[in-house]
Design an enzyme around this catalytic site. Structure first.
Site, PDB file in Angstrom:
ATOM      1  N   CYS A 181      -7.428   4.656   5.204  1.00  0.00           N
ATOM      2  CA  CYS A 181      -6.022   4.355   4.961  1.00  0.00           C
ATOM      3  C   CYS A 181      -5.132   4.779   6.123  1.00  0.00           C
ATOM      4  CB  CYS A 181      -5.576   5.043   3.676  1.00  0.00           C
ATOM      5  SG  CYS A 181      -3.829   4.844   3.308  1.00  0.00           S
ATOM      6  N   SER A 189       0.725   5.775  -4.089  1.00  0.00           N
ATOM      7  CA  SER A 189       1.414   7.057  -4.214  1.00  0.00           C
ATOM      8  C   SER A 189       2.171   7.169  -5.539  1.00  0.00           C
ATOM      9  CB  SER A 189       2.379   7.258  -3.045  1.00  0.00           C
ATOM     10  OG  SER A 189       1.673   7.432  -1.838  1.00  0.00           O
ATOM     11  N   GLU A 228       4.197  13.226   1.002  1.00  0.00           N
ATOM     12  CA  GLU A 228       4.939  12.872  -0.211  1.00  0.00           C
ATOM     13  C   GLU A 228       4.428  13.654  -1.412  1.00  0.00           C
ATOM     14  OE1 GLU A 228       6.216   8.212   0.699  1.00  0.00           O
ATOM     15  OE2 GLU A 228       4.392   8.647  -0.453  1.00  0.00           O
ATOM     16  N   ALA A 269       0.829  -1.205   0.000  1.00  0.00           N
ATOM     17  CA  ALA A 269       0.000   0.000   0.000  1.00  0.00           C
ATOM     18  C   ALA A 269       0.861   1.251   0.000  1.00  0.00           C
ATOM     19  CB  ALA A 269      -0.915  -0.005   1.222  1.00  0.00           C
ATOM     20  N   GLU A 305       2.433   1.571  -4.189  1.00  0.00           N
ATOM     21  CA  GLU A 305       1.628   1.479  -5.408  1.00  0.00           C
ATOM     22  C   GLU A 305       0.713   2.682  -5.600  1.00  0.00           C
ATOM     23  OE1 GLU A 305       1.371  -0.227  -8.086  1.00  0.00           O
ATOM     24  OE2 GLU A 305       2.825  -1.816  -7.685  1.00  0.00           O
TER      25      GLU A 305
END
Length: 411
Positions: A360, A246, A369, A241, A244
């Site tokens: 999440c 981001s 990010e 998680a 992939e």
């Protein structure tokens, strides 16, 4: 007596001319039949929920279940069903023991404060990758040179996965999101990843470092609180998680901004404005919704959603891509329709990170990010442009996470 119309097949195809939009038939259903039956790969017919308010009602309902062992759970594919059976995680479990407690074990490592503390390091990684990109060939594939390395490096550093193993991890996790993967493919990849992560946990029992796997090894494995296999499954969830979604958001978000010059100009002009960049990230998360195959649930009791009675034990698919395009939820505070990209739109209530108890865990890391990436990329490369027509980009229609297989850019 007239025959009952057949339930439409799900998932549906996007329009090639509108690669950033949900499939047109899904938007039609949102307008005409917002809670309706659909037919999925195994012939079952779960309920499809397409409106923002109704999706939030499903995801926050106390009797809704995320348990993938439930026979009525509407899995995305046979391959994903097999992988989840082999490596069931707290994310696809219910209750205080199977979901709440493992989540609490990890949550302290992903608080907003801890993720903000990583901003300078994410900035350093981002600048280094842009330096390398500018010194290399032009045009370049942004996916390989930039979009994938940023989140991959960060999640591997947080976990304590050595740089030398990152290519192996990325190669193996591709089997999880490729719709062409067979159950045998995903189980084999899962076994290999669990073995690699388990080996790292074993090493960190005797030789710990300052990383999450070391903490789990010392506090959970060494003390017998959890087994090696249980902890490896928790780490596997974070690893897959953590890069992939981001990585695909970076590539797809870049393509979307480069395809919307008016919005791109706002980002370029205000790249040093934290509020505008934060707003841009929330709007891109809403507008693109890379988790495009829906969030899957099972009704734990009879419930009414959007005026439709859903019976206990029936499967539900929450189409968060259409929920995030719902004009009822996203046309306040902007002059642009919900189907348009508006980086100043108040969009923080989007569903890209889910909603309710299963939202999440790594959303704060993803936000930081993406904020660093989009502020830095267009500030440092103001002439960045697509090096191929939008129609020639190889979008990931074949994957459970949407994005671009490659994205050629120039400057």
């Amino acid at each position: 007596m007239a025959d009952t119309p057949a339930a439409p097949a799900f998932p549906m195809e996007r329009a090639a001319r509108c690669p950033f939009d949900p499939p047109p038939p899904l938007l039609d259903l949102q307008a005409a039949a917002p809670v309706t039956r659909v037919r999925i790969w195994d012939g079952s017919e779960p309920w499809l929920v397409t409106r923002h308010e109704d999706i939030r009602a499903v995801l926050s309902h106390p009797a809704i279940s995320s348990d993938t062992d439930n026979p009525a759970y509407p899995h995305q594919s046979a391959a994903i069903q097999a992988r989840r059976k082999r490596a069931k995680s707290f994310f696809t479990s219910d209750g205080p023991v199977e979901h709440d407690e493992p989540r609490r074990v990890l949550a302290r490592d992903f608080t907003a404060r801890r993720m903000q503390a990583l901003r300078d390091h994410i900035q350093e990684i981002t600048d280094q990758l842009i330096d390398s990109m500018l010194a290399g060939p032009n045009p370049v594939d942004l996916v390989e040179a930039f979009a994938l390395p940023v989140p991959s490096l960060m999640i591997c550093e947080l976990l304590g996965v050595p740089f030398s193993a990152q290519d192996d991890f990325h190669h193996l996790t591709k089997a999880f999101v490729d719709r062409a993967s067979t159950p045998q493919d995903t189980v084999a990849a899962t076994d290999r990843l669990l073995d690699l992560l388990g080996g790292l946990l074993d090493e960190k029992v005797t030789d710990p470092a300052d990383d999450l796997l070391s903490r789990l090894a010392q506090e959970q494995l060494k003390t017998g609180v959890r087994t090696r296999d249980e902890l490896a499954k928790m780490a596997l969830l974070l690893l897959t998680a953590g890069h992939e979604t981001s990585a695909n958001m970076i590539a797809l978000g870049t393509a979307a901004l480069l395809s919307h010059p008016d919005q791109l100009e706002k980002v370029r002009t205000h790249a040093d404005d934290p509020a505008l960049i934060a707003s841009t990230v929330e709007e891109l998360l809403r507008y693109l919704t890379v988790v495009h195959s829906g969030l899957r649930r099972v009704a734990g009791e009879d419930m009414e959603i959007g005026g439709q009675l859903i019976r206990k034990g029936e499967g539900i698919v929450c189409a968060i891509d259409t929920g995030n395009r719902d004009p009822r939820a996203f046309e306040t505070g902007t002059t642009l329709p919900a189907d348009d990209l508006d980086v100043t739109r108040p969009a923080r209530h989007h569903l890209a990170f889910s909603f309710g108890v299963h939202q999440c865990l790594g959303q704060q890391l993803a936000r930081v990010e993406l904020q660093v990436v989009f502020s830095t990329l267009f500030r440092r490369i103001p002439t960045l442009a697509l090096a191929q027509p939008l129609g020639d980009i190889d979008f990931k229609n074949d994957m459970s996470i949407y994005g671009a297989h490659s994205l050629l850019v120039t400057w």
